[in-house]
Scaffold this active site. Sequence first.
Site, PDB file in Angstrom:
ATOM      1  CG  LEU A 189     -13.014   3.843   1.528  1.00 14.05           C
ATOM      2  CD1 LEU A 189     -12.764   5.342   1.363  1.00 14.05           C
ATOM      3  CD2 LEU A 189     -13.857   3.332   0.368  1.00 14.05           C
ATOM      4  CG  ASP A 190      -8.960  -1.366  -1.535  1.00 14.98           C
ATOM      5  OD1 ASP A 190      -9.344  -2.195  -0.694  1.00 14.98           O
ATOM      6  OD2 ASP A 190      -9.192  -1.463  -2.758  1.00 14.98           O
ATOM      7  NE  ARG A 191      -1.210   0.297   2.743  1.00 14.96           N
ATOM      8  CZ  ARG A 191      -0.523   0.156   3.876  1.00 14.96           C
ATOM      9  NH1 ARG A 191      -0.051   1.224   4.498  1.00 14.96           N
ATOM     10  NH2 ARG A 191      -0.289  -1.031   4.364  1.00 14.96           N
TER      11      ARG A 191
END
Length: 299
Positions: A137-139
């Site tokens: 998942l993106d940050r």
Amino acid sequence: MRKQNLYQQKDKYDYMVVQNEAPLLEWLLENVKQSKSKIKATLQNRGIKVNKRMVTQYDFALKPGDKIAISTSKKNDKFQSRHLKLVYEDRYIVVVEKNPGILSMAAGHSSLNVKTILDDYFKKTRQKCNAHVVHRLDRDTSGLMIYAKDMQTEQILERNWHNIVYDRRYVAVLSGQLEEEQGTIANWLKDNKAYVTYSSPVDNGGKYAVTHFCLLDRNDTHSLVEFKLETGRKNQIRVHSADMSHPVCGDIKYGNGDDPLHRLCLHAYVLCFYHPITHQPMEFDTPIPMNFRKLFSKR
């Protein structure tokens, strides 16, 4: 009429299975006077023992005569982190819910990442394993993720991801009023030289991406939308939302500056898959973030 599983209650939190074999979660839901969410949380947080042995598997097979002990403790005192929550664990995988602002794995000089936190937890609990990243998942995206605990399980998940994962949904706050109640976006996604993903209605040498969406709520300024991924491409939901002229709020890369919650308003809240080793269906969901909901309670 369905025949109920029977039990003898020894005291408030101890039970004995009298008859009928059944998976543990099914038996608990049928016989213990607690909510489904509380029972699942107790299981996930290592609060249930069968014959004095801690069990976390939902599908653990109970037999007549098994003794079940349910802990009153609400927390797993062996796992403490303000960045993520341990949702499920067995000898092969862990499922976590991560907060926004933390990477899935190390990148560059940043040390704050989910893998490092899990590896530290495994070391403290004397487990001879490491966290293996299966998907990311993106940050700034929050929500559910799977990590494998050994290389073999990681390879099974990576090679068969599209057959193993059968439901993967996100919820997002989008800028503006979404007109359609539901629909599908399909196009090709490719990175440019600056590593910004862009879409094309025709094959541009990128990867074909399909996203289904469903409107959950809306007000004068924003829309609460569920996204179901048919493919899992880099920045897929963020780019497709921007294609709809309703970008994800708080998205500094593909957004329009609308940032009501001071975060990327994207959360992975449903994750369903077949266990890579046991092949049993595993279904996890988290509540829609409260601050997402509050935007739509002010009418």
